[in-house]
Scaffold this active site. Structure first.
Site, PDB file in Angstrom:
ATOM      1  N   HIS A   9       8.327  -9.205   1.504  1.00 14.43           N
ATOM      2  CA  HIS A   9       8.396 -10.373   3.144  1.00 14.43           C
ATOM      3  C   HIS A   9       7.259 -10.915   2.203  1.00 14.43           C
ATOM      4  O   HIS A   9       5.583 -10.834   1.601  1.00 14.43           O
ATOM      5  CB  HIS A   9       7.919  -9.563   4.184  1.00 14.43           C
ATOM      6  CG  HIS A   9       6.815  -8.744   3.756  1.00 14.43           C
ATOM      7  ND1 HIS A   9       5.552  -8.649   4.381  1.00 14.43           N
ATOM      8  CD2 HIS A   9       6.893  -6.959   4.076  1.00 14.43           C
ATOM      9  CE1 HIS A   9       4.546  -8.027   4.227  1.00 14.43           C
ATOM     10  NE2 HIS A   9       5.431  -6.717   4.122  1.00 14.43           N
ATOM     11  N   GLY A  10       6.850 -12.078   3.004  1.00 15.50           N
ATOM     12  CA  GLY A  10       5.302 -13.288   2.679  1.00 15.50           C
ATOM     13  C   GLY A  10       4.344 -12.591   3.367  1.00 15.50           C
ATOM     14  O   GLY A  10       4.622 -11.384   4.338  1.00 15.50           O
ATOM     15  N   THR A  12       1.188 -10.830   5.314  1.00 15.17           N
ATOM     16  CA  THR A  12       0.974 -11.055   6.927  1.00 15.17           C
ATOM     17  C   THR A  12      -0.788 -10.664   6.639  1.00 15.17           C
ATOM     18  O   THR A  12      -1.636 -11.170   6.289  1.00 15.17           O
ATOM     19  CB  THR A  12       1.914  -9.782   7.880  1.00 15.17           C
ATOM     20  OG1 THR A  12       0.808  -8.612   7.280  1.00 15.17           O
ATOM     21  CG2 THR A  12       3.061  -9.753   7.281  1.00 15.17           C
ATOM     22  N   ASN A  15      -1.519  -7.441   6.269  1.00 16.21           N
ATOM     23  CA  ASN A  15      -2.178  -7.906   4.203  1.00 16.21           C
ATOM     24  C   ASN A  15      -3.648  -8.101   4.234  1.00 16.21           C
ATOM     25  O   ASN A  15      -4.665  -7.485   3.030  1.00 16.21           O
ATOM     26  CB  ASN A  15      -0.873  -9.054   3.705  1.00 16.21           C
ATOM     27  CG  ASN A  15       0.487  -7.693   3.587  1.00 16.21           C
ATOM     28  OD1 ASN A  15       1.174  -9.339   3.790  1.00 16.21           O
ATOM     29  ND2 ASN A  15       0.468  -6.306   3.959  1.00 16.21           N
ATOM     30  N   GLN A  21      -0.064  -1.346   6.510  1.00 13.34           N
ATOM     31  CA  GLN A  21       1.615  -1.763   7.100  1.00 13.34           C
ATOM     32  C   GLN A  21       2.764  -0.877   7.825  1.00 13.34           C
ATOM     33  O   GLN A  21       2.852  -0.754   9.039  1.00 13.34           O
ATOM     34  CB  GLN A  21       1.829  -3.207   6.761  1.00 13.34           C
ATOM     35  CG  GLN A  21       2.349  -4.241   7.803  1.00 13.34           C
ATOM     36  CD  GLN A  21       2.106  -5.256   7.294  1.00 13.34           C
ATOM     37  OE1 GLN A  21       2.133  -5.912   7.808  1.00 13.34           O
ATOM     38  NE2 GLN A  21       2.738  -5.600   6.674  1.00 13.34           N
ATOM     39  N   GLY A  22       2.799  -0.697   6.872  1.00 15.76           N
ATOM     40  CA  GLY A  22       4.511   0.515   6.892  1.00 15.76           C
ATOM     41  C   GLY A  22       5.136  -0.661   7.873  1.00 15.76           C
ATOM     42  O   GLY A  22       5.720  -1.643   7.878  1.00 15.76           O
ATOM     43  N   ARG A  58       8.279  -9.991  10.039  1.00 15.51           N
ATOM     44  CA  ARG A  58       8.274 -10.309   8.313  1.00 15.51           C
ATOM     45  C   ARG A  58       9.428 -10.799   7.954  1.00 15.51           C
ATOM     46  O   ARG A  58       9.003 -11.715   7.060  1.00 15.51           O
ATOM     47  CB  ARG A  58       6.905  -9.822   8.650  1.00 15.51           C
ATOM     48  CG  ARG A  58       7.292  -8.418   8.202  1.00 15.51           C
ATOM     49  CD  ARG A  58       6.060  -7.615   7.529  1.00 15.51           C
ATOM     50  NE  ARG A  58       5.768  -6.095   6.803  1.00 15.51           N
ATOM     51  CZ  ARG A  58       5.345  -4.889   8.162  1.00 15.51           C
ATOM     52  NH1 ARG A  58       5.455  -5.215   9.159  1.00 15.51           N
ATOM     53  NH2 ARG A  58       6.237  -4.455   7.699  1.00 15.51           N
ATOM     54  N   GLU A  86      10.003  -0.403   5.482  1.00 12.48           N
ATOM     55  CA  GLU A  86       9.257   0.241   4.234  1.00 12.48           C
ATOM     56  C   GLU A  86       8.463   1.651   5.137  1.00 12.48           C
ATOM     57  O   GLU A  86       8.930   2.266   6.017  1.00 12.48           O
ATOM     58  CB  GLU A  86       8.038  -0.297   4.464  1.00 12.48           C
ATOM     59  CG  GLU A  86       8.517  -2.267   3.678  1.00 12.48           C
ATOM     60  CD  GLU A  86       6.854  -2.579   4.030  1.00 12.48           C
ATOM     61  OE1 GLU A  86       5.669  -2.325   3.133  1.00 12.48           O
ATOM     62  OE2 GLU A  86       6.446  -3.837   3.967  1.00 12.48           O
TER      63      GLU A  86
END
Length: 148
Positions: A9-10, A12, A15, A21-22, A58, A86
Site C-alpha cells: 500500500h501507499g 500512510t 508510516n 501499523q498492523g 489504505r 498485515e
C-alpha cells in the site's frame, strides 16, 4: 503461466511518523497517493484478471488508484479480503516503530519482516498468503508466491 504482482500500500500517516501499523488503519498521505498513481502508470499496460487487497482502507485505496490508471480497468475484477491483512500487533499498534517492535517481541533486534526489508517481507509472508489465496479460490492449489 499466470503472474502474480505483489504491491505494498501507499505511504500512510502512521508510516510517515514511523509508527507500528498492523491492523490500525491510517489514511494515505499525498506521497502515498502519488506513489500509487506512479505504480498504476507503470502497470497501465498489464492485463489483470483479478486485483485483490486487504479490507483495510489504505490497501483498498491503493488498489483502486492503481486500477484507475490501468488501460484494461473495465475488465478487471477487484476484491478485498481480511485474509490479506498485515500482522496484528494489538496493544503495540501505533507505538514508535522500534519501541513497538521491541516491546511486541521482547527483543531489541528488528525482525526480518520489518519495514526495513521488503524482500524479507515477501519471503516471510509468501507461504501464508499463498495458503489464504488458495483457500479463497484466488490461487490454484500448489502454486506459490515468490518475491521478485
Amino acid at each position: 503461466m499466470k503472474k502474480i504482482y505483489v504491491v505494498r500500500h501507499g505511504r500512510t500517516y502512521l508510516n510517515k511518523y514511523q509508527r507500528l501499523q498492523g491492523w490500525s488503519d491510517a489514511p494515505l498521505t499525498e506521497e502515498g497517493i502519488e506513489g500509487a498513481h506512479r505504480m498504476g502508470k507503470a502497470l497501465k499496460d498489464q492485463h489483470f484478471d483479478l486485483v485483490a487487497s486487504s479490507d483495510l482502507k489504505r490497501a483498498a485505496d491503493t488498489r483502486k488508484i492503481i486500477v484507475s490508471e490501468n488501460d484494461n480497468w473495465e475488465s478487471t475484477e477487484m476484491t478485498q479480503t481480511a485474509d490479506l491483512r498485515e500482522l496484528f500487533f494489538g496493544y503495540y499498534e501505533a507505538f514508535h516503530d522500534t519501541e513497538g517492535v521491541a516491546a511486541a517481541f521482547k527483543s531489541t533486534s528488528t525482525p526480518a519482516w520489518s519495514t526495513r526489508s521488503r524482500t524479507a517481507t515477501l519471503g516471510r509472508k509468501s507461504g501464508t498468503y499463498s495458503t489464504r489465496l488458495t483457500r479463497r479460490g484466488m490461487l490454484k492449489a500448489g502454486a506459490s508466491l515468490k518475491a521478485a
